[in-house]
Motif scaffolding. Structure first.
Motif, PDB file in Angstrom:
ATOM      1  N   THR B  32      17.017  26.814 -11.882  1.00  0.00           N
ATOM      2  CA  THR B  32      16.307  25.690 -11.276  1.00  0.00           C
ATOM      3  C   THR B  32      14.896  25.669 -11.815  1.00  0.00           C
ATOM      4  O   THR B  32      14.334  26.699 -12.171  1.00  0.00           O
ATOM      5  N   GLY B  33      14.319  24.482 -11.866  1.00  0.00           N
ATOM      6  CA  GLY B  33      12.966  24.359 -12.385  1.00  0.00           C
ATOM      7  C   GLY B  33      12.514  22.929 -12.404  1.00  0.00           C
ATOM      8  O   GLY B  33      13.075  22.081 -11.695  1.00  0.00           O
ATOM      9  N   LEU B  34      11.537  22.691 -13.236  1.00  0.00           N
ATOM     10  CA  LEU B  34      10.870  21.403 -13.281  1.00  0.00           C
ATOM     11  C   LEU B  34      10.566  21.060 -14.737  1.00  0.00           C
ATOM     12  O   LEU B  34      10.110  21.915 -15.501  1.00  0.00           O
ATOM     13  N   CYS B  35      10.835  19.831 -15.133  1.00  0.00           N
ATOM     14  CA  CYS B  35      10.468  19.374 -16.465  1.00  0.00           C
ATOM     15  C   CYS B  35       9.262  18.444 -16.336  1.00  0.00           C
ATOM     16  O   CYS B  35       9.341  17.405 -15.678  1.00  0.00           O
ATOM     17  N   HIS B  36       8.149  18.855 -16.955  1.00  0.00           N
ATOM     18  CA  HIS B  36       6.903  18.092 -16.854  1.00  0.00           C
ATOM     19  C   HIS B  36       6.657  17.328 -18.144  1.00  0.00           C
ATOM     20  O   HIS B  36       6.728  17.892 -19.229  1.00  0.00           O
ATOM     21  N   LEU B  37       6.377  16.031 -17.999  1.00  0.00           N
ATOM     22  CA  LEU B  37       6.106  15.187 -19.166  1.00  0.00           C
ATOM     23  C   LEU B  37       4.684  14.669 -19.099  1.00  0.00           C
ATOM     24  O   LEU B  37       4.232  14.213 -18.044  1.00  0.00           O
ATOM     25  N   PHE B  38       3.998  14.726 -20.232  1.00  0.00           N
ATOM     26  CA  PHE B  38       2.591  14.320 -20.257  1.00  0.00           C
ATOM     27  C   PHE B  38       2.292  13.569 -21.551  1.00  0.00           C
ATOM     28  O   PHE B  38       2.530  14.076 -22.650  1.00  0.00           O
ATOM     29  N   VAL B  39       1.795  12.344 -21.390  1.00  0.00           N
ATOM     30  CA  VAL B  39       1.439  11.502 -22.528  1.00  0.00           C
ATOM     31  C   VAL B  39      -0.046  11.692 -22.832  1.00  0.00           C
ATOM     32  O   VAL B  39      -0.880  11.476 -21.966  1.00  0.00           O
ATOM     33  N   ARG B  40      -0.352  12.146 -24.054  1.00  0.00           N
ATOM     34  CA  ARG B  40      -1.745  12.438 -24.405  1.00  0.00           C
ATOM     35  C   ARG B  40      -2.435  11.220 -25.023  1.00  0.00           C
ATOM     36  O   ARG B  40      -3.165  11.361 -26.002  1.00  0.00           O
ATOM     37  N   HIS B  41      -2.179  10.057 -24.463  1.00  0.00           N
ATOM     38  CA  HIS B  41      -2.785   8.824 -24.964  1.00  0.00           C
ATOM     39  C   HIS B  41      -3.296   8.002 -23.778  1.00  0.00           C
ATOM     40  O   HIS B  41      -2.819   8.170 -22.660  1.00  0.00           O
ATOM     41  N   THR B  42      -4.246   7.118 -24.042  1.00  0.00           N
ATOM     42  CA  THR B  42      -4.852   6.335 -22.953  1.00  0.00           C
ATOM     43  C   THR B  42      -4.381   4.878 -22.951  1.00  0.00           C
ATOM     44  O   THR B  42      -4.782   4.107 -22.087  1.00  0.00           O
ATOM     45  N   THR B  43      -3.542   4.516 -23.924  1.00  0.00           N
ATOM     46  CA  THR B  43      -2.988   3.161 -23.943  1.00  0.00           C
ATOM     47  C   THR B  43      -1.455   3.224 -23.960  1.00  0.00           C
ATOM     48  O   THR B  43      -0.790   2.401 -24.595  1.00  0.00           O
ATOM     49  N   ALA B  44      -0.922   4.235 -23.291  1.00  0.00           N
ATOM     50  CA  ALA B  44       0.521   4.413 -23.169  1.00  0.00           C
ATOM     51  C   ALA B  44       0.788   5.047 -21.808  1.00  0.00           C
ATOM     52  O   ALA B  44      -0.145   5.355 -21.056  1.00  0.00           O
ATOM     53  N   GLY B  45       2.063   5.244 -21.472  1.00  0.00           N
ATOM     54  CA  GLY B  45       2.374   5.838 -20.186  1.00  0.00           C
ATOM     55  C   GLY B  45       3.798   6.359 -20.163  1.00  0.00           C
ATOM     56  O   GLY B  45       4.501   6.331 -21.183  1.00  0.00           O
ATOM     57  N   ILE B  46       4.207   6.853 -18.993  1.00  0.00           N
ATOM     58  CA  ILE B  46       5.568   7.368 -18.833  1.00  0.00           C
ATOM     59  C   ILE B  46       6.115   6.820 -17.513  1.00  0.00           C
ATOM     60  O   ILE B  46       5.384   6.724 -16.531  1.00  0.00           O
ATOM     61  N   MET B  47       7.382   6.435 -17.507  1.00  0.00           N
ATOM     62  CA  MET B  47       7.948   5.811 -16.322  1.00  0.00           C
ATOM     63  C   MET B  47       9.411   6.192 -16.187  1.00  0.00           C
ATOM     64  O   MET B  47      10.122   6.313 -17.181  1.00  0.00           O
ATOM     65  N   ILE B  48       9.856   6.373 -14.953  1.00  0.00           N
ATOM     66  CA  ILE B  48      11.279   6.580 -14.687  1.00  0.00           C
ATOM     67  C   ILE B  48      11.779   5.334 -13.973  1.00  0.00           C
ATOM     68  O   ILE B  48      11.239   4.957 -12.929  1.00  0.00           O
ATOM     69  N   ASN B  49      12.771   4.673 -14.557  1.00  0.00           N
ATOM     70  CA  ASN B  49      13.296   3.447 -13.959  1.00  0.00           C
ATOM     71  C   ASN B  49      14.716   3.192 -14.479  1.00  0.00           C
ATOM     72  O   ASN B  49      15.265   4.060 -15.164  1.00  0.00           O
ATOM     73  N   GLU B  50      15.267   2.045 -14.176  1.00  0.00           N
ATOM     74  CA  GLU B  50      16.663   1.779 -14.535  1.00  0.00           C
ATOM     75  C   GLU B  50      16.855   1.660 -16.037  1.00  0.00           C
ATOM     76  O   GLU B  50      16.123   0.950 -16.729  1.00  0.00           O
ATOM     77  N   SER B  51      17.887   2.383 -16.547  1.00  0.00           N
ATOM     78  CA  SER B  51      18.146   2.346 -17.984  1.00  0.00           C
ATOM     79  C   SER B  51      19.447   1.614 -18.309  1.00  0.00           C
ATOM     80  O   SER B  51      19.799   1.454 -19.474  1.00  0.00           O
ATOM     81  N   ALA B  52      20.171   1.150 -17.289  1.00  0.00           N
ATOM     82  CA  ALA B  52      21.475   0.527 -17.532  1.00  0.00           C
ATOM     83  C   ALA B  52      21.320  -0.889 -18.100  1.00  0.00           C
ATOM     84  O   ALA B  52      21.891  -1.220 -19.130  1.00  0.00           O
ATOM     85  N   ASP B  53      20.516  -1.704 -17.447  1.00  0.00           N
ATOM     86  CA  ASP B  53      20.361  -3.105 -17.874  1.00  0.00           C
ATOM     87  C   ASP B  53      18.994  -3.287 -18.541  1.00  0.00           C
ATOM     88  O   ASP B  53      17.958  -3.189 -17.882  1.00  0.00           O
ATOM     89  N   PRO B  54      18.976  -3.599 -19.848  1.00  0.00           N
ATOM     90  CA  PRO B  54      17.695  -3.779 -20.550  1.00  0.00           C
ATOM     91  C   PRO B  54      16.842  -4.911 -19.974  1.00  0.00           C
ATOM     92  O   PRO B  54      15.629  -4.940 -20.201  1.00  0.00           O
ATOM     93  N   ASP B  55      17.441  -5.808 -19.190  1.00  0.00           N
ATOM     94  CA  ASP B  55      16.667  -6.887 -18.564  1.00  0.00           C
ATOM     95  C   ASP B  55      15.623  -6.346 -17.597  1.00  0.00           C
ATOM     96  O   ASP B  55      14.582  -6.983 -17.383  1.00  0.00           O
ATOM     97  N   VAL B  56      15.896  -5.181 -16.990  1.00  0.00           N
ATOM     98  CA  VAL B  56      14.918  -4.596 -16.068  1.00  0.00           C
ATOM     99  C   VAL B  56      13.636  -4.279 -16.829  1.00  0.00           C
ATOM    100  O   VAL B  56      12.529  -4.571 -16.366  1.00  0.00           O
ATOM    101  N   CYS B  57      13.756  -3.692 -18.022  1.00  0.00           N
ATOM    102  CA  CYS B  57      12.580  -3.403 -18.842  1.00  0.00           C
ATOM    103  C   CYS B  57      11.863  -4.687 -19.241  1.00  0.00           C
ATOM    104  O   CYS B  57      10.635  -4.750 -19.223  1.00  0.00           O
ATOM    105  N   GLU B  58      12.632  -5.717 -19.591  1.00  0.00           N
ATOM    106  CA  GLU B  58      12.015  -7.000 -19.954  1.00  0.00           C
ATOM    107  C   GLU B  58      11.214  -7.564 -18.785  1.00  0.00           C
ATOM    108  O   GLU B  58      10.096  -8.044 -18.966  1.00  0.00           O
ATOM    109  N   ASP B  59      11.800  -7.489 -17.593  1.00  0.00           N
ATOM    110  CA  ASP B  59      11.107  -7.976 -16.391  1.00  0.00           C
ATOM    111  C   ASP B  59       9.841  -7.169 -16.122  1.00  0.00           C
ATOM    112  O   ASP B  59       8.807  -7.727 -15.745  1.00  0.00           O
ATOM    113  N   LEU B  60       9.924  -5.863 -16.318  1.00  0.00           N
ATOM    114  CA  LEU B  60       8.764  -4.994 -16.095  1.00  0.00           C
ATOM    115  C   LEU B  60       7.634  -5.324 -17.071  1.00  0.00           C
ATOM    116  O   LEU B  60       6.468  -5.398 -16.683  1.00  0.00           O
TER     117      LEU B  60
END
Lengths: 139, 139, 139
Positions: B32-60
């Motif tokens: 058991t543990g934890l996976c940590h993600l870190f973006v070293r940029h100031t004009t980008a980001g990281i997000m967890i959301n729906e990956s099944a329908d690409p329309d969700v990303c388009e809407d976002l």
């Protein structure tokens, strides 16, 4: 460890990168790990963003005031609902990777304490977690 | 560990779930543990959301462009203040629980690298922290 | 550990502070550490904000509905794109410092499960990580 932050305006982004880095440096030897920051307030937040040009912070504050204005017909009677909303947008907690007691921040990244209902004296709880890898390999 | 991501548009949500999962699989035995993600940029980001329908990303993306348009009368002269704002909204850091070297994501969840000022070559810092429970019980 | 949450409305902020604190209390002796919360859903989220006055939650919900209305001309055909957007704004993951098996929350802070597409039965994955400090000093 507690980092005390003094804000001087109602809304203010305060660069605390150097203070956090100093605490991480003094935290005992850490080859790899994680620095966790936690704001114990509901009208403040923590954000990692560009620290080179102060205009970025100004733009961020102006934008936050546009999407969540101070007086917006809210129910909460203390008159600071916008501060709670801004806190929800940026969040009160973040984690930064650490290597050899240095924060693994990008070139342009800084850590900002976000005051949304100041001026006040605030606290940021900082915890450094060394990666327990060597241990796991032994067991 | 560093995961390199290549973006091809100015604003793009890139599904990196499989790449992160592969790194976690190869990280040594982790019950058991934890996976940590870190973006070293100031004009980008990281997000967890729906990956099944690409329309969700388009809407976002469309929604992010509506609340923080590219040209919005900002001060910052580089012309990418909207990217800094979008980065503040989604955040640059997240953590996912790990069990037996597998990410404990929900059925519809994917991990998205969020490019807000591309196209660029970007880095995501990934760290896996095994839970030090067995150790604590011994001491 | 899994905390099950039952929502009763489409959009609802549910205070789970007491439930999380109970799980942390029973997690084995932890002098210092971190409590990690992870929502395995794409139309829900987790937020730390004021728990004293319920009007703050009402203001937050109203604001989220204003910036991401239920029907907003989205592409995603399931009719819940606003829920995915709201989830992206508040996030699905957070961490809280722990000391002597107590969550180090501020006086006014509560932990809220954020339902954005209910009513549903939801799961929050909770993991407690003790700080492996004593171990590192030995090696």
């Amino acid at each position: 460890m507690i980092l005390q932050v003094q804000s001087h305006k109602r809304i203010q982004l305060i660069d605390i990168t150097r203070d956090v880095q100093n605490l991480v440096r003094e935290a005992g030897p850490i080859s790899t790990g994680l620095c966790h920051l936690f704001v114990r307030h509901t009208t403040a937040g923590i954000m990692i963003n560009e620290s080179a040009d102060p205009d970025v912070c100004e733009d961020l504050i102006e934008w936050l005031n546009r999407i969540a204005p101070h007086h917006g017909g809210y129910r909460h009677r203390e008159g600071n609902s916008d501060a709670h909303i801004k806190s929800a947008v940026v969040g009160v907690s973040t984690s930064i990777p650490v290597e050899n007691n240095r924060l693994l921040l990008g070139t342009w990244q800084g850590i900002f304490f976000c005051e949304f209902d100041g001026p006040r004296t605030r606290n940021v709880q900082i915890t450094v977690y060394p990666t327990p890898k060597s241990v796991d390999l032994k067991s």
